[in-house]
Design an enzyme around this catalytic site. Structure first.
Site, mmCIF file in Angstrom:
data_model
loop_
_atom_site.group_PDB
_atom_site.id
_atom_site.type_symbol
_atom_site.label_atom_id
_atom_site.label_comp_id
_atom_site.label_asym_id
_atom_site.label_seq_id
_atom_site.Cartn_x
_atom_site.Cartn_y
_atom_site.Cartn_z
ATOM 1 N N ARG A 245 50.317 -46.672 -30.236
ATOM 2 C CA ARG A 245 50.227 -45.969 -31.501
ATOM 3 C C ARG A 245 50.662 -44.562 -31.628
ATOM 4 O O ARG A 245 49.878 -43.694 -31.200
ATOM 5 C CB ARG A 245 48.616 -46.201 -32.038
ATOM 6 C CG ARG A 245 48.376 -46.017 -33.509
ATOM 7 C CD ARG A 245 47.051 -45.848 -33.901
ATOM 8 N NE ARG A 245 46.532 -44.433 -33.457
ATOM 9 C CZ ARG A 245 45.244 -44.032 -33.182
ATOM 10 N NH1 ARG A 245 44.425 -45.100 -32.949
ATOM 11 N NH2 ARG A 245 44.871 -42.982 -32.904
ATOM 12 N N HIS B 207 45.173 -42.931 -36.230
ATOM 13 C CA HIS B 207 44.476 -44.191 -36.759
ATOM 14 C C HIS B 207 44.802 -44.336 -38.098
ATOM 15 O O HIS B 207 45.310 -45.580 -38.623
ATOM 16 C CB HIS B 207 43.022 -44.057 -36.589
ATOM 17 C CG HIS B 207 42.306 -45.100 -36.987
ATOM 18 N ND1 HIS B 207 42.307 -46.496 -36.754
ATOM 19 C CD2 HIS B 207 41.382 -44.996 -37.810
ATOM 20 C CE1 HIS B 207 41.622 -47.019 -37.623
ATOM 21 N NE2 HIS B 207 40.915 -46.319 -38.181
ATOM 22 N N TYR C 18 41.231 -36.300 -29.604
ATOM 23 C CA TYR C 18 40.869 -37.211 -28.602
ATOM 24 C C TYR C 18 42.191 -37.251 -27.628
ATOM 25 O O TYR C 18 41.856 -38.055 -26.865
ATOM 26 C CB TYR C 18 40.315 -38.476 -29.263
ATOM 27 C CG TYR C 18 41.207 -39.195 -30.084
ATOM 28 C CD1 TYR C 18 40.801 -38.960 -31.740
ATOM 29 C CD2 TYR C 18 42.237 -39.856 -29.671
ATOM 30 C CE1 TYR C 18 41.505 -39.669 -32.593
ATOM 31 C CE2 TYR C 18 43.137 -40.620 -30.792
ATOM 32 C CZ TYR C 18 42.559 -40.354 -32.380
ATOM 33 O OH TYR C 18 43.502 -41.016 -33.211
#
Lengths: 364, 333
Positions: free
Chosen positions: A264, A268, A277
């Protein structure tokens, strides 16, 4: 609407251990198993699908930033995983997408205007087309996997050759529904294809924190069904493997789990901040695995694509999107009482009273 | 049921349910019955006895032991044009499947603006009174009735069980069909032969009376009837109303009775706080408070798990004595 071509010869898949994902095109566009490649028309069709859904993803970002789209989960970088799997379906097949599978739904045939309307939370986007078996994007994780099993079982009972294909992420494979669905599908031998898009992250949690399992495809072993790992940034590999699983399901061979190993690249959702993160080091190397660039290099090298044809494709895709955007802009907002529509086939007395209340209070 | 003499048979509730399932399987080849132990064994209560032998293992089949899988797969079957009739072995075992119920079962029609709907029936034995092991006696109807898009049916007689189940299977929307374990074999009744339906959303006036309305359903109907009989020699006329379906709810029958009697007692064996009895009480308070001559009384279970201790089970589960006490209280207010 997709139209399945003649399936290429089924290549031999590696099995067991922490094997390398199955691949047909190296990141530099070189064919690693030239005999196993899909025919040229299919390769061009897959390229076109990937370009088309990347355009949607890029424009969605802009529309979100300018307040013309709601929260949107981007899939940029995962085009091969979504196109290679969805394009392996036929018009009578079911597609159960997660919220990140807009690209797969577009590939299966969900119209662009309707897809935009969906992410604008317009009722016009939520009424799925009558002639296409695609479900609205699932927000809860893994819960649609058992639904795909049921749809596949229904097709089998009705004596059709249709299959059901459902998506999940690496995080979703931790959910109980994932395991129950695989077990049911194996026990009942249903024509279902399970796609596990391992994109490395469940929001902020990397796969290595999610599970001790390294090869998620091997989870299929526990249910007595085949599991295949495939390079999810290689659309040709993803397509060939999925076509094989779809054909096997149509022929009564039962379900398959396919793990597409991808990444990815984007956040998100467009409201997410991945810098909290993950680091640049995490992303290192993934940009050069761009699935579109990989196939483009291959197609140019093979003489299947020219720069002129590519530029014409760009213009065509842009025009389609702008026309769809204009159409979606024309959809009216829902009336207040529409929130009570379609709860039951016939409204209960309670819903009738609540409708009267809304109409009285909101003046509709 | 018409006035012309329909032939009837005396049967238990579980036999009436079996009869309904057989008729539904016979009439519509899209009907599929499945769950844990429903096939060869015919269900732990034998509700599906003989159906697999008669209709084949494709239409009446055992599943792996996983409630979320059973409900989730049934949802997919319903989406794709079958009529799934799933059995959950006990309502207290439904909880692993609650995500499927709350997240999906009631939402498909709504979230696809009518493109898809779910003609699914989920049958589950519920309730206490027969000394089952722990977690076999739960009454989770309020959770289900609180879920938009889901209907909830709870019969109290064999004839109703058959007619309501056939109506539930015909219904285009998902229906929970809860069967009181206590009533499966303890009550017998005249059940019309052949196919008939009892429409969802119509309560039944069990006994007529002018003094107090007792509202109940499922396993509590016979309890309320016994309390009503006990009150009669004291000159108290009790109107017992069996709701039959919680969703859709027949508020008109309830309110008409309460407006007549001026007193209401609501009975259920579910835990007290946030039970469906509370919804009935609130509806009466909102719509008919001017008619009330006494506060509404609830006779219910307690806010504790249903007790597995056989000797004191009856303390938890409302008894005719507790219902009679509530009737006396509202009469003496």
């Amino acid at each position: 609407m997709t139209s399945p071509d003649t399936a290429p010869p089924t290549p031999t898949f590696p099995a067991g251990g922490e094997q390398e994902p199955f691949q047909l095109l190296a990141p530099d566009g070189t064919a690693t198993q030239p005999d196993a490649l899909p025919d040229p028309d299919t390769r061009l069709r897959l390229y076109r699908h990937m370009r088309r859904i990347r355009h949607f993803d890029e424009r969605a970002w802009v529309l979100y930033r300018t307040g013309r789209l709601g929260v949107f989960p981007p899939y940029g970088g995962m085009e091969a995983s979504q196109v290679g799997t969805a394009a392996a379906l036929g018009p009578g097949d079911w597609l159960f997408p997660t919220y990140r599978d807009t690209g797969a739904a577009l590939t299966h045939g969900l119209p662009v205007a309707q897809t935009l309307a969906y992410w604008r939370t317009s009722p016009h986007g939520w009424a799925m087309p009558q002639d296409l078996k695609v479900l609205p994007f699932y927000i809860p994780i893994a819960t649609q996997y058992p639904h795909a099993v049921g749809a596949a079982l229904a097709e089998k009972r009705k004596g059709t050759r249709n299959v059901a294909l459902a998506y999940i992420g690496d995080g979703g494979s931790s959910e109980g529904d994932f395991h129950e669905a695989l077990n049911f599908a194996g026990a009942l031998t249903v024509p279902c294809v399970f796609i596990l898009q391992n994109n490395g992250w469940a929001i902020s949690v990397p796969t290595r924190t999610q599970t001790r399992a390294v090869n998620l495809a091997r989870r299929a072993d526990g249910y007595g069904i085949p599991g295949v790992r495939v390079d999810g940034n290689d659309v040709l590999a993803t397509y060939v493997v999925t076509r094989g699983a779809v054909t096997r399901a149509r022929d009564g061979g039962g379900p398959t789990l396919i793990e597409t190993v991808t990444y990815r690249v984007k956040p998100h959702t467009l409201a997410d901040d991945p810098s909290r993160y993950r680091t640049d080091a995490d992303n290192l190397g993934w940009a050069e695995k761009d699935p579109i660039l990989r196939l483009r290099t291959h197609l140019l090298g093979e003489g299947l694509l020219t720069e002129d044809a590519d530029a014409a494709l760009t213009r065509e895709i842009e025009a389609e999107f702008e026309a769809a955007l204009k159409e979606a802009d024309g959809y009216p907002e829902p009336t207040p009482a529409e929130i009570l529509d379609h709860v039951f086939a016939e409204p209960t007395p309670q819903l009738r009273r609540q409708r009267a209340q809304i109409e009285a209070e909101e003046g509709t | 049921m018409t006035a012309t003499a329909t032939p009837t048979k005396t049967m238990t509730m579980v036999a009436a349910i079996n009869d309904a399932l057989a008729l539904a399987l016979e009439a519509d080849e899209t009907v599929h019955v499945f769950g844990e132990d429903v096939g060869v064994m015919g269900g732990v209560f034998r509700a599906t006895d003989g159906l697999q032998a008669r209709f084949g293992a494709e239409r009446v089949f055992d599943t792996p032991l996983a409630e979320a899988g059973i409900v989730g797969m049934g949802i997919g079957m319903g989406l794709a044009g079958l009529k799934p009739v799933a059995e959950i072995q006990f309502a207290g075992f439904l909880y692993p499947a609650l995500d499927q119920v709350l997240s999906h079962l009631g939402r498909y029609r709504h979230r696809t603006r009518g493109r898809y709907h779910l003609p699914m029936v989920i049958r589950a034995p519920y309730g206490g009174g027969v000394h089952t092991p722990e977690q076999h006696a739960d009454s989770p109807e309020a959770i289900l009735a609180h879920t938009p898009g889901v209907k909830v049916v709870i019969p109290s007689t064999p004839a109703d069980a058959k007619g309501l189940l056939l109506a539930a299977i015909q219904d285009p929307d998902p229906v929970f069909f809860l069967e009181a374990i206590k009533l499966y074999r303890s009550v017998k009744g005249e059940v019309p032969e052949g196919h008939y339906t009892v429409p969802l959303g119509q309560a039944r006036v069990v006994t007529q009376g002018d003094d107090v309305t007792v509202i109940c359903y499922g396993g509590m109907v016979e309890v309320a009837q016994k309390a009503a009989e006990a009150a009669r020699p004291h000159g108290i006329g009790v109107e017992v109303i069996d709701l039959r379906t919680l969703v859709p709810l027949d508020t008109e029958t309830v309110l008409a009775s309460v407006r007549k009697t001026g007193r209401a007692v609501v009975v259920s064996e579910a835990p007290r706080t946030n039970g469906f009895h509370s919804e009935i009480s609130a509806t009466i308070a909102e719509e008919a408070i001017d008619f009330l001559r006494a506060p509404i009384r609830r006779v219910t279970g307690f806010d504790a798990p249903y007790p597995p201790f056989t000797s004191v089970e009856d303390v938890y589960r409302p008894s005719p004595v507790r219902v009679a006490r509530a009737i006396r209280e509202v009469m003496g207010y």
